[in-house]
Design a protein around this motif. Structure first.
Motif, short mmCIF file in Angstrom:
data_model
loop_
_atom_site.label_atom_id
_atom_site.label_comp_id
_atom_site.label_asym_id
_atom_site.label_seq_id
_atom_site.Cartn_x
_atom_site.Cartn_y
_atom_site.Cartn_z
N THR A 1 -31.20 9.67 -35.28
CA THR A 1 -30.85 11.00 -34.82
C THR A 1 -31.91 12.01 -35.27
O THR A 1 -32.50 11.86 -36.34
N ASP B 1 -31.07 15.41 -34.71
CA ASP B 1 -30.31 16.64 -34.80
C ASP B 1 -30.02 16.97 -36.26
O ASP B 1 -29.45 16.16 -37.00
N GLU C 1 -26.35 16.72 -37.45
CA GLU C 1 -25.90 15.33 -37.54
C GLU C 1 -26.51 14.64 -38.74
O GLU C 1 -25.84 13.87 -39.44
N LEU D 1 -24.20 13.12 -41.58
CA LEU D 1 -24.23 11.68 -41.85
C LEU D 1 -24.67 11.38 -43.27
O LEU D 1 -24.12 10.49 -43.92
N GLY E 1 -16.11 14.94 -32.18
CA GLY E 1 -17.14 14.94 -31.16
C GLY E 1 -16.51 14.75 -29.81
O GLY E 1 -15.37 14.28 -29.69
N LYS F 1 -18.79 8.38 -31.93
CA LYS F 1 -18.23 8.65 -33.26
C LYS F 1 -18.09 7.36 -34.07
O LYS F 1 -18.45 7.31 -35.24
N GLY G 1 -21.58 5.67 -35.14
CA GLY G 1 -22.31 6.29 -36.24
C GLY G 1 -21.76 5.90 -37.59
O GLY G 1 -22.52 5.54 -38.51
N TYR H 1 -17.87 15.23 -40.40
CA TYR H 1 -19.07 15.64 -39.67
C TYR H 1 -18.80 15.61 -38.17
O TYR H 1 -17.89 14.92 -37.70
N ASP H 2 -19.58 16.40 -37.46
CA ASP H 2 -19.42 16.54 -36.01
C ASP H 2 -20.55 15.81 -35.29
O ASP H 2 -21.73 16.00 -35.62
N VAL H 3 -20.19 14.98 -34.33
CA VAL H 3 -21.17 14.27 -33.50
C VAL H 3 -21.36 15.06 -32.21
O VAL H 3 -20.38 15.47 -31.59
N LYS H 4 -22.60 15.26 -31.82
CA LYS H 4 -22.86 16.14 -30.67
C LYS H 4 -22.87 15.41 -29.34
O LYS H 4 -22.52 15.99 -28.32
N ARG I 1 -31.65 13.43 -28.07
CA ARG I 1 -30.45 12.60 -28.29
C ARG I 1 -30.22 11.66 -27.11
O ARG I 1 -29.90 10.48 -27.29
#
Length: 776
Positions: free
Chosen positions: A478, A480, A483, A487, A513, A519, A522, A666-669, A684
């Motif tokens: 990744t 980002d 992220e 992570l 996400g 999700k 990861g 955490y947020d996945v985009k 991405r």
């Protein structure tokens, strides 16, 4: 300075004697020539070793690069014995693939009592003894046969003992050398400093050399810089995050310099350049004596965060900072071709690579002039030559360190603030954007992110991203920033939990996400599936009565002495009706079966959202969020009703109690843009697309150079389409459709399915426009 021209380096610093013990396991039994008289060989033993550390280690390592008579070391004479350190050594097994230490193994007693071919690292530091600061004698004599010529450099290893305790009313060659520098001399002064920072003699003499030394460079470790210290002066430690991302590190450094009081400001104002070491993964160079003139240059491994190598390798090595100091001095005094304005970054790059190679190597066993055993330092010049040779022939995705130099754009000057609790607000650092901009050749368009995305798909992820800030977690790559930070934070939680077997309750983490964002993929990359089994439960398809069965499956893993990763997908479905059933397992490690409480055991609980894309969305209805005003029209009134409904639901389902039990999130985009400023979505998408091609269309990827043969118009559409309707799932379905239609060594528009099928996966109007190409 040419390498054939003699160099004069004066070295000052503190005495330390490094002592080691190497445990040896008994051999067992008796050999043919051994009898009861040698029974001692059948007991555990240990080998003592020692070697001068501190300033003598600095000098020894400088002599890797300079001749013996070019390095002149000051002698310290005092009645107080030198500080001594003690460490336990262990013999290491080397990895066949990388040549790096892999694990400790048992060293056994040999027939000559000294095993051969030992590869030693520090298994455990046992601490220091002797020479406490409060017992130091005031009469410390520092002696030096000063050469008649002015030195090219004065190198100082200030470890907080002898040197800074010495005084000017006794013979002190250090003060004589520092005060004897004429105005505008050609002497560089390089100070490596340990705790406590920026106080007493070594620091004041270094600081006061302004205008006389050519350059004053101070080197400190980030771990020391973070600590608050109240000694001779009270210094507020710099609140530098432990490298969740390199962007955050730069922001924290900038904020630290802007603070009214603190170590960073003191160090920057008292030097010409401050080098902050983040173990062996990176270093920051800070130049400029005022916040508005601050320049930060980052030299970093774009794939690693601070301290990652220390977790990957068994044990540690003594002398990493001394190795950095010696290598830095070599390049800084004898640059190959670098101009003065780029010399600092070049010297830091060389030094951090050498320190990294040193940190990944091992000690050997040598015999000193008196016939006593001592640890032998690895030959760093040989390590560097091997590294450079391997770098030329190693395939993409290699594990060798590759460092990047980058000077982020600090778009606004730092503002001073007297409020120690508030963090100065500045525009966020965008290392990725700056790095991508540097890749643009003259005359290229400004669509650099799109061009880079094309390169990732065509040439491969490893090759394209190796010089860009990124995170790699197993098979997940990744770029980002959010992220990466999320992570790494979650990875730290998981690894700490797995290492701490005393924690008997589950570790709970939430992941959010959009659908198809990846999700579950990861999180699964953060564990070793052979040691940490993965259990998946979809909560949208079950009721309360089925949950005890899930918890029993977790208990079964515990009975096998394994800690499972438990993935609870769509936990926020069914109107949050199942949340309350997880409160006791999360908090107390127990679940209710009938009327009986049973232990659930250890486990990593990962709750993946199915209806909310972010944690902020999930938290709607909690806290002191103000009500929308209902006096401006029906839209606001509708918002009020939504919030009141969300608040009511949160109370009924105990959402706040659930969130309070989470230890991280955490947020996945995903592959679609999050907003109008999100340019990283091109990258991405490209990373995911390349992985999908390798999985489903590997026949179009050359085995020789790993290039993917794909029609340019098709690639443009795949990268730039406005939306993938169901995220990564739509991307995979589209690649699968291409795989069914293609034949041969390349793929193009003729391999696509009909528009009706494509329209289920992407925005068809945007797709057609891009697919038609410029002429269309």
């Amino acid at each position: 300075m040419p390498e054939d021209q003699p160099t004069r380096i004066l070295v000052f610093g503190d005495r330390v004697r490094d002592e080691y013990i190497l445990p040896l396991a008994r051999r067992g039994g008796y050999g043919e020539n051994e009898g009861i008289n040698e029974d001692w060989k059948n007991h555990d033993q240990w080998i003592p070793m020692s070697r001068d550390g501190g300033v003598q280690m600095t000098a020894d390592m400088l002599r890797w690069f300079f001749a013996e008579d070019e390095v002149v070391v000051a002698k310290i004479r005092t009645e107080t014995p030198a500080l001594k350190s003690l460490a336990r050594l262990g013999d290491c097994k080397l990895c066949k693939d990388t040549g790096r230490p892999d694990s400790f193994r048992t060293a056994q007693v040999a027939s000559k009592n000294v095993p051969e071919n030992l590869k030693l690292r520090v298994e455990r530091f046992e601490g220091y003894y002797g020479n406490a600061r409060e017992t130091l004698r005031s009469e410390i004599l520092i002696e030096l046969d000063l050469p008649p010529e002015q030195p090219d450099a004065i190198v100082i290893n200030d470890a907080g003992t002898d040197l800074r305790q010495s005084a000017g009313d006794h013979p002190n060659a250090f003060l004589s050398a520092m005060n004897g520098l004429p105005e505008n001399s050609g002497t560089d002064v390089i100070l490596k400093m340990h705790l406590p920072l920026a106080e007493k003699l070594a620091w004041t003499a270094f600081r006061d050399a302004a205008g006389r030394a050519r350059t004053r460079v101070v080197i400190v470790g980030a771990s020391d810089l973070r600590l608050h210290y109240s000694g001779e002066t009270t210094q507020a430690g710099a609140p530098i995050a432990r490298c969740p991302s390199w962007d955050r590190v730069v922001e924290d450094l900038r904020a630290g310099v802007a603070a009214r009081h603190g170590l960073l400001k003191t160090l920057v104002e008292g030097s010409d350049a401050l080098i902050v070491l983040f173990d062996v993964e990176g270093a920051a160079i800070l130049e400029g004596t005022s916040p508005d003139a601050l320049k930060i240059t980052l030299v970093f491994d774009p794939m690693r965060a601070e301290g990652e190598m220390a977790h990957l390798l068994p044990g540690d090595m003594v002398g990493k900072m001394n190795c950095f100091l010696a290598s830095f001095t070599n390049t800084y005094l004898r640059p190959p071709d670098e101009k003065r304005e780029t010399l600092l970054a070049a010297a830091v790059t060389d030094a951090i690579i050498d320190a990294r190679l040193y940190a990944e190597s091992c000690f050997t066993v040598e015999t000193d002039s008196e016939g006593k055993l001592q640890p032998g330092y690895p030959a760093v010049r040989s390590l560097r030559q091997d590294y450079e040779a391997q770098l030329q022939g190693t395939p993409e995705g290699h594990a060798l360190p590759v460092y990047v130099q980058l000077s982020p754009k600090l778009s606004a000057p730092c503002d001073e603030t007297g409020n120690k609790t508030s963090r100065p607000q500045h525009p966020p650092v965008q290392l990725l954007a700056d790095a991508v901009e540097e890749t643009r050749a003259p005359g290229e368009s400004e669509k650099t992110f799109e061009q880079l995305a094309h390169k990732i798909v065509s040439e491969g992820i490893e090759k394209t991203l190796k010089n860009l800030p990124h995170g790699r977690f197993g098979d997940l790559w990744t770029v980002d920033r959010e992220e990466i930070e999320g992570l790494r934070a979650v990875n730290t939680l998981i690894q700490s939990y797995l290492d701490d077997q005393s924690d008997s309750k589950p570790l709970s983490i939430a992941v959010f996400g959009p659908p198809g964002a990846g999700k579950s993929f990861g999180v699964k990359q953060l564990v070793d599936k052979d040691k940490t089994p993965v259990l998946e439960f979809n909560l949208s398809q079950v009721g309360e009565e089925q949950l005890p069965g899930f918890f029993h499956m977790i208990r079964d893993c515990n009975l096998e002495n394994k800690t499972p990763l438990c993935f609870f997908d769509e936990f926020d479905s069914r109107n949050l009706s199942l949340l309350k059933n997880f409160l006791a397992p999360m908090q107390d490690g127990q679940f209710l079966e009938g009327q009986t409480l049973r232990p659930v055991g250890r486990g990593i609980f990962v709750f993946a959202g199915g209806t909310c894309d972010t944690l902020d969305e999930f938290e709607f209805g909690l806290g002191n969020q103000p009500f929308p005003q209902d006096t401006k029209g029906p839209e606001e009134k509708s918002g009020l009703e939504d919030f009141e409904a969300a608040r009511k639901l949160a109370k009924e389902t105990k959402k706040a109690d659930f969130i309070s039990r989470l230890r991280g999130s955490y947020d996945v985009k995903g592959p679609n843009p999050r907003n109008g400023h999100d340019r990283a979505y091109f990258l991405r998408r490209a990373i995911l697309l390349r992985r999908l091609l390798e999985r489903h269309l590997d026949g179009i990827i050359s085995q020789a150079d790993k290039r993917a043969s794909i029609e340019p118009e098709l690639l443009t559409a795949l990268i730039g389409v406005e939306e993938y309707r169901h995220g990564s799932r739509s991307m995979e379905l589209l690649v699968r459709a291409l795989a069914r239609g293609h034949a041969g060594a390349s793929v193009g528009r003729s391999d696509l399915p009909i528009d009706g099928q494509i329209g289920m996966l992407v925005g068809l109007e945007s797709w057609r426009k891009l697919l038609a190409g410029p002429a269309g």
